[in-house]
Design a protein around this motif. Structure first.
Motif, short mmCIF file in Angstrom:
data_model
loop_
_atom_site.label_atom_id
_atom_site.label_comp_id
_atom_site.label_asym_id
_atom_site.label_seq_id
_atom_site.Cartn_x
_atom_site.Cartn_y
_atom_site.Cartn_z
N THR A 1 59.88 -16.39 -10.89
CA THR A 1 59.96 -15.66 -9.63
C THR A 1 61.41 -15.50 -9.20
N GLN A 2 61.75 -14.30 -8.81
CA GLN A 2 63.09 -14.08 -8.28
C GLN A 2 63.05 -14.27 -6.78
N HIS A 3 64.00 -15.01 -6.25
CA HIS A 3 63.98 -15.33 -4.83
C HIS A 3 65.05 -14.55 -4.10
N PRO A 4 64.79 -14.27 -2.83
CA PRO A 4 65.78 -13.53 -2.07
C PRO A 4 67.01 -14.38 -1.81
N ALA A 5 68.15 -13.77 -1.95
CA ALA A 5 69.38 -14.48 -1.69
C ALA A 5 69.99 -13.96 -0.40
N PRO A 6 70.81 -14.77 0.24
CA PRO A 6 71.52 -14.26 1.41
C PRO A 6 72.48 -13.13 1.04
N VAL A 7 73.07 -12.55 2.01
CA VAL A 7 73.72 -11.25 1.84
C VAL A 7 74.80 -11.19 0.76
N PRO A 8 75.84 -12.07 0.75
CA PRO A 8 76.88 -11.88 -0.25
C PRO A 8 76.37 -12.26 -1.63
N ALA A 9 76.92 -11.60 -2.65
CA ALA A 9 76.52 -11.90 -4.02
C ALA A 9 77.13 -13.23 -4.44
N ALA A 10 76.57 -13.79 -5.52
CA ALA A 10 77.08 -15.05 -6.02
C ALA A 10 78.48 -14.85 -6.58
N TYR B 1 73.77 -28.39 -3.10
CA TYR B 1 74.10 -27.56 -1.93
C TYR B 1 75.08 -28.30 -1.01
N LEU B 2 74.83 -29.59 -0.80
CA LEU B 2 75.71 -30.36 0.09
C LEU B 2 77.10 -30.55 -0.52
N ARG B 3 77.16 -30.68 -1.84
CA ARG B 3 78.44 -30.97 -2.49
C ARG B 3 79.10 -29.72 -3.06
N TRP B 4 78.56 -28.57 -2.78
CA TRP B 4 79.10 -27.34 -3.36
C TRP B 4 80.59 -27.14 -3.05
N GLY C 1 76.16 -21.12 9.96
CA GLY C 1 76.89 -20.82 8.74
C GLY C 1 77.77 -19.61 8.91
N GLY C 2 78.91 -19.68 8.31
CA GLY C 2 79.78 -18.53 8.26
C GLY C 2 79.60 -17.86 6.91
N LEU C 3 80.62 -17.12 6.52
CA LEU C 3 80.56 -16.41 5.24
C LEU C 3 80.51 -17.40 4.08
N ARG C 4 81.23 -18.51 4.22
CA ARG C 4 81.24 -19.49 3.13
C ARG C 4 79.86 -20.07 2.90
N ASP C 5 79.15 -20.32 3.99
CA ASP C 5 77.80 -20.86 3.86
C ASP C 5 76.88 -19.87 3.15
N LEU C 6 77.05 -18.61 3.49
CA LEU C 6 76.20 -17.60 2.85
C LEU C 6 76.52 -17.49 1.36
N GLU C 7 77.80 -17.56 1.03
CA GLU C 7 78.18 -17.51 -0.39
C GLU C 7 77.62 -18.70 -1.14
N ARG C 8 77.73 -19.86 -0.50
CA ARG C 8 77.21 -21.07 -1.13
C ARG C 8 75.71 -20.95 -1.34
N GLU C 9 75.03 -20.46 -0.33
CA GLU C 9 73.58 -20.32 -0.43
C GLU C 9 73.20 -19.32 -1.52
N GLY D 1 77.42 -16.79 -12.57
CA GLY D 1 76.52 -16.16 -13.52
C GLY D 1 76.04 -14.83 -13.01
N THR D 2 74.77 -14.59 -13.13
CA THR D 2 74.22 -13.29 -12.79
C THR D 2 74.35 -13.03 -11.30
N ALA D 3 74.23 -11.80 -10.98
CA ALA D 3 74.29 -11.45 -9.56
C ALA D 3 73.13 -12.08 -8.82
N ALA D 4 73.32 -12.26 -7.56
CA ALA D 4 72.27 -12.91 -6.78
C ALA D 4 71.02 -12.07 -6.81
N PRO D 5 69.89 -12.70 -7.06
CA PRO D 5 68.66 -11.93 -7.08
C PRO D 5 68.23 -11.55 -5.68
N GLY D 6 67.34 -10.67 -5.61
CA GLY D 6 66.83 -10.31 -4.30
C GLY D 6 66.39 -8.87 -4.27
#
Lengths: 202, 109
Positions: free
Chosen positions: A2-11, A83-86, A36-44, A16-21
């Motif tokens: 299953t591909q899961h939705p990712a937050p707005v910015p790409a990985a 996630y916590l240690r990213w 979260g700011g932009l960094r949190d979204l990127e991490r997610e 690796g591959t672009a964020a699925p969604g």
């Protein structure tokens, strides 16, 4: 898978591959992080991409090295740790190896906990084996799996990482946090014990 | 049974056992909620610790100020310099504009 939705910015590119969604599944998204700011979204996004690619493999790894009913919880816990240690991760390419290492450590801790619990048995403890696996596995496979379960934790981990994930000795050593020589020793002893146990079964 | 055969059986059995493992479809949602909950808790814990430290530092400072005698300096030991009235040079100071030079003893030519 299953591909899961990712937050707005790409990985990030090295994850690796672009964020699925996709637009169709955005309704399933539980909501953006509150602080979260932009960094949190990127991490997610990065962790989500890793989740899509490695979650099933990690659950299977947890089952093979000894976890049973809570293999999925262990894999989820590994992703939480990541996630916590990213922000402290030096190289995002090392994330899969980190996840494998966390899964092995968590399974080992769980097995130790179960050993303690079994010394003081309480009614209602979950059974060790999954009924589905018992039914689906062929007889010869079940012999191998039973023999594998009888090995010490370290030997079982070394065999699974070496022969199921096809990792090199250096990668197995990095995952288990031991030296290459110790990996060779665990693998050789584990294979010898497994061969002996399989001969006794026949 | 030699070791090569054992390795082949082991690989086959591991593959078969791994094939029986299925993951639940809502694993991602649960994991995502768990990540966020832990991150929120971590930040709240950090904020709480910072607030406690700040309150403790404030308390210690107020206690020290409250405990000292009103005339005794708490922060600085040296007495404050005397402030000269505006327009008048402090006693012993050279008049403004006078170049500093060697001081001649009284009675010298």
């Amino acid at each position: 898978m299953t591909q899961h939705p990712a937050p707005v910015p790409a990985a990030p590119p090295d994850v690796g591959t672009a964020a699925p969604g996709g637009g169709t599944s955005s309704a399933r998204r539980p909501g953006l992080p509150g602080w979260g700011g932009l960094r949190d979204l990127e991490r997610e996004a990065a962790v989500t991409a890793l989740f899509d690619r490695h979650h099933t493999e990690l659950v299977r790894l947890a089952v093979l090295v000894g976890a049973q009913g809570d293999a999925e919880d262990i894999a989820s816990e590994a992703f939480c740790e990541l996630y916590l240690r990213w922000p402290r991760l030096r190289d995002p390419a090392a994330a899969p190896a980190y996840l494998r290492s966390v899964v092995c450590n968590l399974v080992r801790m769980r097995l130790r906990h179960l050993q303690v619990v079994r010394r003081h048995p309480e009614p209602g403890l979950p059974d060790a084996g999954s009924a589905e696996q018992e039914v689906v596995l062929r007889e010869d496979h079940r012999e191998v799996v039973d023999a594998l379960r009888g090995l010490p934790d370290r030997q079982r981990e070394a065999l699974v990482l070496r022969y199921w994930l096809d990792l090199s000795e250096a990668e197995v050593a990095a995952t288990m946090g031991i030296s290459c020589g110790a990996v060779k020793s665990h693998t050789a002893r584990g294979m010898a014990a497994l061969t002996k146990a399989l001969k006794e079964c026949r | 049974m030699n070791e090569t055969e054992s390795v082949a059986r082991l690989r086959e059995a591991l593959g078969a056992m791994a094939g029986t493992v299925r993951t639940s479809p809502d694993a991602y949602e649960r994991a995502l909620l768990d990540w966020r909950r832990r991150e929120r808790r971590r930040r709240l814990t950090g904020l709480a610790v910072a607030a406690v430290l700040l309150a403790a530092a404030d308390g210690v400072g107020l206690w020290a100020l409250n405990r000292s005698a009103p005339a005794a300096p708490v922060v600085f030991d040296a007495p404050a310099p005397a402030v000269a009235p505006s327009g008048a040079a402090p006693s012993g100071a050279a008049p403004s504009g006078a170049a500093p030079g060697p001081v001649s003893p009284p009675g010298a030519p």
